[in-house]
Design an enzyme around this catalytic site. Structure first.
Site, PDB file in Angstrom:
ATOM      1  N   ASP A  94      -5.030  -4.465  16.476  1.00  0.00           N
ATOM      2  CA  ASP A  94      -5.806  -4.719  15.480  1.00  0.00           C
ATOM      3  C   ASP A  94      -5.681  -3.570  14.327  1.00  0.00           C
ATOM      4  O   ASP A  94      -6.421  -2.616  14.136  1.00  0.00           O
ATOM      5  CB  ASP A  94      -7.222  -4.686  15.842  1.00  0.00           C
ATOM      6  CG  ASP A  94      -8.419  -5.048  15.042  1.00  0.00           C
ATOM      7  OD1 ASP A  94      -7.957  -5.361  13.702  1.00  0.00           O
ATOM      8  OD2 ASP A  94      -9.661  -5.033  15.190  1.00  0.00           O
ATOM      9  N   ALA A  95      -4.849  -4.073  13.289  1.00  0.00           N
ATOM     10  CA  ALA A  95      -4.133  -3.189  12.374  1.00  0.00           C
ATOM     11  C   ALA A  95      -4.506  -3.612  11.096  1.00  0.00           C
ATOM     12  O   ALA A  95      -4.537  -2.692   9.961  1.00  0.00           O
ATOM     13  CB  ALA A  95      -2.928  -2.871  12.468  1.00  0.00           C
ATOM     14  N   LYS A  96      -4.827  -4.884  11.012  1.00  0.00           N
ATOM     15  CA  LYS A  96      -5.143  -5.552   9.588  1.00  0.00           C
ATOM     16  C   LYS A  96      -4.331  -5.026   8.262  1.00  0.00           C
ATOM     17  O   LYS A  96      -4.701  -4.490   7.325  1.00  0.00           O
ATOM     18  CB  LYS A  96      -6.765  -5.164   9.240  1.00  0.00           C
ATOM     19  CG  LYS A  96      -7.576  -5.854  10.173  1.00  0.00           C
ATOM     20  CD  LYS A  96      -9.193  -5.603  10.000  1.00  0.00           C
ATOM     21  CE  LYS A  96     -10.041  -6.209  10.952  1.00  0.00           C
ATOM     22  NZ  LYS A  96     -10.088  -5.416  12.164  1.00  0.00           N
ATOM     23  N   ARG A  97      -3.035  -5.053   8.711  1.00  0.00           N
ATOM     24  CA  ARG A  97      -1.877  -4.772   7.640  1.00  0.00           C
ATOM     25  C   ARG A  97      -1.616  -5.959   6.624  1.00  0.00           C
ATOM     26  O   ARG A  97      -2.427  -6.887   6.945  1.00  0.00           O
ATOM     27  CB  ARG A  97      -0.738  -4.255   8.384  1.00  0.00           C
ATOM     28  CG  ARG A  97      -0.655  -3.169   9.503  1.00  0.00           C
ATOM     29  CD  ARG A  97      -1.346  -1.877   8.728  1.00  0.00           C
ATOM     30  NE  ARG A  97      -2.100  -1.196   9.552  1.00  0.00           N
ATOM     31  CZ  ARG A  97      -1.914   0.040   9.867  1.00  0.00           C
ATOM     32  NH1 ARG A  97      -0.698   0.478   9.700  1.00  0.00           N
ATOM     33  NH2 ARG A  97      -2.642   0.370  10.776  1.00  0.00           N
ATOM     34  N   THR A 121      -3.240  -7.970  13.928  1.00  0.00           N
ATOM     35  CA  THR A 121      -4.346  -8.711  12.757  1.00  0.00           C
ATOM     36  C   THR A 121      -3.616  -8.301  11.393  1.00  0.00           C
ATOM     37  O   THR A 121      -3.169  -7.319  11.260  1.00  0.00           O
ATOM     38  CB  THR A 121      -5.827  -8.117  12.998  1.00  0.00           C
ATOM     39  OG1 THR A 121      -5.464  -6.979  12.877  1.00  0.00           O
ATOM     40  CG2 THR A 121      -6.376  -8.781  14.354  1.00  0.00           C
TER      41      THR A 121
END
Ligand SMILES: O=C(O)c1cc(=O)[nH]c(=O)n1[C@@H]1O[C@H](COP(=O)(O)O)[C@@H](O)[C@H]1O
Length: 272
Positions: A94-97, A121
């Site tokens: 879950d890094a939302k890059r 993510t």
């Protein structure tokens, strides 16, 4: 892991639970702080106690980055431990890059090649060329933020852009991107009633649904609107499971919380 293999695991374990490893040194039992690697010790204990009841783990990368090099080492040890001990488990970074293509490619290499996660993510805001470098990894999933669980989701995501709200436009447009069959989408459990509309646009894709538990989302509501005949859901809970207790039997209590959620999920699967 392919979507089909993930679905098989879900039916086998009668669970679509994802346990969030949002490991915070200020919340783990204090006696662990004297260990050499408290974050990994905590994660290992949680994983050993909960793995029977879940199909996925989702370390939120912020919690690891926040403590610098030690955090990154603990993250690597955690994913290596999952790969060696529980290879059937699906893993989500879950890094939302998401950045210009040249930079997204490096994020993709970091999480898919170096760390070996099954998925990551990704924020859709920078558009097609920021997401396709992740989708080039055809044996991995890219999990696009669609409608998030927080209040701020109403600032932009639900604004109308022509006929449709922005989050619908994001989902619809992303279907035209290369290898879009490897997309999953994040939809917050706190917005379960939106799932009916979302399922009309993407009837098959897996959805990662965080927000059950500490944020107040309801598993029943999520299933009512979002479940498909192949399930198509990974429902995440982090704090409610991993911090259920801070005593020496914290892992056992986390296991019991995960088991309770698995039981509820089995009931939902029986309805299919
Ligand atoms: O991408 C996510 O996982 C995510 C998206 C979203 O809309 N809402 C959301 O809560 N999350 C993450 O899901 C986890 C939820 O944690 P709990 O509220 O403790 O269960 C955190 O790691 C959040 O960063």
């Amino acid at each position: 892991m392919t979507s089909q293999e993930l679905t098989e695991q879900i039916f086998k374990k009668r669970s679509f639970l994802c346990v969030g490893l949002d490991t915070d040194l200020e919340k783990i039992p204090t006696y662990l702080l004297s260990e050499k690697d408290p974050v990994f010790s905590f994660n290992k204990a949680i994983i050993d106690a909960t793995h029977k009841y879940c199909v996925a783990y989702k370390p939120n990368i912020a919690f690891y980055e926040a403590i610098g090099a030690d955090g990154w080492k603990a993250l690597k040890k955690t994913i290596d431990y999952l790969h060696s001990e529980y290879p059937e488990i699906y893993t989500i970074a879950d890094a939302k890059r998401g950045d210009i293509g040249n930079t997204s490619r490096m994020y993709a290499k970091a999480f898919f090649e170096d760390l070996g996660f099954d998925s990551i993510t990704v924020a859709p805001y920078m558009g097609k060329d920021s997401v396709e470098p992740f989708l080039e990894f055809t044996n991995k999933h890219t999990i696009l933020l669609a409608l998030t669980s927080n209040e701020g989701a109403f600032d932009f995501q639900t604004l109308k852009n022509g006929e449709d709200e922005l989050y619908k436009k994001v989902i619809e447009t992303s279907k035209g991107w290369q290898n879009s069959e490897n997309l999953m989408y994040v939809v917050g459990a706190t917005k379960a009633e939106y799932l009916a509309d979302i399922r009309r646009i993407i009837p098959e894709n897996f959805l990662l649904v965080p927000g059950v538990g500490a944020q107040g989302g309801s598993l029943e509501e999520v299933c009512k609107y979002g479940i498909t005949k192949n399930v198509g859901l990974l429902v995440n809970s982090s704090r409610k499971i991993i911090y259920a207790s801070d005593s020496s039997n914290f892992a056992e209590i986390a296991g019991a919380k995960a088991e309770a959620m698995q039981n509820q999920m089995a009931e939902e699967l029986d309805k299919l």
